[in-house]
Design an enzyme around this catalytic site. Structure first.
Site, PDB file in Angstrom:
ATOM      1  N   LYS A  47       7.060  -8.843  14.308  1.00  6.91           N
ATOM      2  CA  LYS A  47       8.382  -9.266  13.830  1.00  6.91           C
ATOM      3  C   LYS A  47       9.516  -8.313  14.210  1.00  6.91           C
ATOM      4  O   LYS A  47      10.655  -8.732  14.326  1.00  6.91           O
ATOM      5  CB  LYS A  47       8.355  -9.457  12.312  1.00  6.91           C
ATOM      6  CG  LYS A  47       7.525 -10.660  11.893  1.00  6.91           C
ATOM      7  CD  LYS A  47       7.600 -10.894  10.400  1.00  6.91           C
ATOM      8  CE  LYS A  47       6.672 -12.034  10.011  1.00  6.91           C
ATOM      9  NZ  LYS A  47       6.830 -12.441   8.631  1.00  6.91           N
ATOM     10  N   ALA A 110       7.777  -7.537   4.553  1.00  6.04           N
ATOM     11  CA  ALA A 110       7.984  -8.634   3.610  1.00  6.04           C
ATOM     12  C   ALA A 110       8.886  -8.187   2.458  1.00  6.04           C
ATOM     13  O   ALA A 110       9.752  -8.941   1.997  1.00  6.04           O
ATOM     14  CB  ALA A 110       6.644  -9.117   3.069  1.00  6.04           C
TER      15      ALA A 110
HETATM   16  P1  ATR Z   1       4.328  -6.615   5.787  1.00  6.22           P
HETATM   17  O1  ATR Z   1       5.147  -6.825   7.014  1.00  6.22           O
HETATM   18  O2  ATR Z   1       3.384  -7.743   5.468  1.00  6.22           O
HETATM   19  O3  ATR Z   1       5.147  -6.243   4.590  1.00  6.22           O
HETATM   20  P2  ATR Z   1       3.675  -3.860   6.211  1.00  6.22           P
HETATM   21  O4  ATR Z   1       5.047  -3.639   6.720  1.00  6.22           O
HETATM   22  O5  ATR Z   1       2.531  -3.221   6.906  1.00  6.22           O
HETATM   23  O6  ATR Z   1       3.335  -5.400   6.135  1.00  6.22           O
HETATM   24  O7  ATR Z   1       3.653  -3.430   4.664  1.00  6.22           O
HETATM   25  C1  ATR Z   1       2.498  -3.442   3.917  1.00  6.22           C
HETATM   26  C2  ATR Z   1       2.831  -3.026   2.492  1.00  6.22           C
HETATM   27  O8  ATR Z   1       1.620  -3.087   1.723  1.00  6.22           O
HETATM   28  C3  ATR Z   1       3.334  -1.597   2.360  1.00  6.22           C
HETATM   29  O9  ATR Z   1       4.222  -1.537   1.272  1.00  6.22           O
HETATM   30  C4  ATR Z   1       2.055  -0.827   2.072  1.00  6.22           C
HETATM   31  O10 ATR Z   1       2.247   0.389   1.367  1.00  6.22           O
HETATM   32  P3  ATR Z   1       2.583   1.778   2.145  1.00  6.22           P
HETATM   33  O11 ATR Z   1       4.057   1.758   2.367  1.00  6.22           O
HETATM   34  O12 ATR Z   1       2.144   2.830   1.229  1.00  6.22           O
HETATM   35  O13 ATR Z   1       1.795   1.729   3.425  1.00  6.22           O
HETATM   36  C5  ATR Z   1       1.332  -1.797   1.174  1.00  6.22           C
HETATM   37  N1  ATR Z   1      -0.115  -1.588   1.183  1.00  6.22           N
HETATM   38  C6  ATR Z   1      -0.976  -1.840   2.191  1.00  6.22           C
HETATM   39  N2  ATR Z   1      -2.235  -1.545   1.837  1.00  6.22           N
HETATM   40  C7  ATR Z   1      -2.181  -1.088   0.558  1.00  6.22           C
HETATM   41  C8  ATR Z   1      -3.163  -0.650  -0.386  1.00  6.22           C
HETATM   42  N3  ATR Z   1      -4.451  -0.618  -0.085  1.00  6.22           N
HETATM   43  N4  ATR Z   1      -2.732  -0.287  -1.617  1.00  6.22           N
HETATM   44  C9  ATR Z   1      -1.418  -0.334  -1.944  1.00  6.22           C
HETATM   45  N5  ATR Z   1      -0.461  -0.747  -1.095  1.00  6.22           N
HETATM   46  C10 ATR Z   1      -0.818  -1.124   0.131  1.00  6.22           C
END
Ligand code: ATR
Length: 239
Positions: A47, A110
């Site tokens: 994106k 998101a």
């Molecule tokens: P998207 O575009 O779907 O939002 P992204 O930009 O990779 O995907 O964001 C993923 C989100 O999920 C982030 O807020 C991430 O937290 P971090 O900023 O700490 O990376 C969160 N996230 C992903 N895996 C996680 C986990 N196991 N526990 C808590 N938060 C998680």
């Protein structure tokens, strides 16, 4: 849902999935004309990366920092973002968002789209994220608050993390939080998530799943591409 809409509207078009490998993205984007592509949705993880290959980016997509919809203008490809609409519109069907206390989980792509829409609607947003610094950074951009707890009794809880995407049994939040919550929204679609199941078990009155989010951004996308009203019922049914 788009195919069903094309059929109903008697538009001669197809909607296809392209599986693009990271090394092929540039070629793919530069050959859209040859492939007779008139519109495109972009999903994770491209994106942001696609933005460099577009002739123009709408202010909303610039602000969010991501494009999920590409359309043609004067023969050139431009990018916009309707992910925020997918999140905001189903919420607004239930209640006005002005002044509502929202717990937003996540600070990635998101969550950025959600912030854009929630700001527009005047909600009071508290961002909770695994990495506090990203929550703080995003909150500062919109005049929201970053939080490390969910103790402030939110009325709405939105999951914008990817937790539950790979492992449906994982939830980003303790179900205790749902006690007095009125609306829960999950951006994850494709399967029932632990987050949604917990909310249901806690008796949350309104639950919006990721399918609904997908549907509402789909309406907006189709209307942008075709310039006519989306046949909403047909799209909902087919989805
Ligand atoms: P998207 O575009 O779907 O939002 P992204 O930009 O990779 O995907 O964001 C993923 C989100 O999920 C982030 O807020 C991430 O937290 P971090 O900023 O700490 O990376 C969160 N996230 C992903 N895996 C996680 C986990 N196991 N526990 C808590 N938060 C998680």
């Amino acid at each position: 849902m788009h195919k069903a809409a094309f059929k109903t509207l008697k538009v001669s078009a197809v909607y296809e999935a392209f599986d693009v490998k990271p090394n092929d993205l540039e070629d793919f984007m530069k050959n859209l004309h040859e492939k007779h592509v008139d519109g495109l949705n972009v999903s994770m993880p491209y994106k942001t990366e696609v933005m460099q290959y577009l002739a123009g980016i709408d202010p909303v997509a610039k602000k969010i920092g991501a494009v999920n919809c590409i359309y043609k203008k004067n023969g050139k490809y431009h990018g916009t973002n309707y992910d925020w609409k997918g999140i905001i519109e189903p919420l607004k069907k239930i209640t006005p968002l002005k002044g509502k206390k929202v717990l937003l989980l996540g600070a990635g792509g998101a969550a950025k789209a959600a912030c854009y829409g929630l700001k527009k609607e005047g909600a009071k947003v508290f961002i909770l994220n695994r990495t506090f610094e990203s929550a703080k950074h995003l909150a500062d951009q919109y005049g929201f608050k970053a939080t490390e707890t969910a103790e402030f009794m939110p009325e709405i809880v939105i999951n914008c993390t990817s937790v539950g995407f790979d492992n449906p049994e994982e939830s980003p939040i303790n179900p205790r939080v749902f006690k007095d919550v009125k609306i829960v929204l999950d951006i994850i679609y494709g399967h029932k998530t632990r987050f949604v199941k917990d909310a249901r078990a806690a008796g949350v009155p309104y639950i919006i799943t990721g399918l609904e989010v997908l549907l509402y951004q789909g309406y907006a996308t189709l209307e942008k591409w075709l310039g006519v009203k989306a046949p909403k019922e047909v799209m909902r049914e087919s989805l």
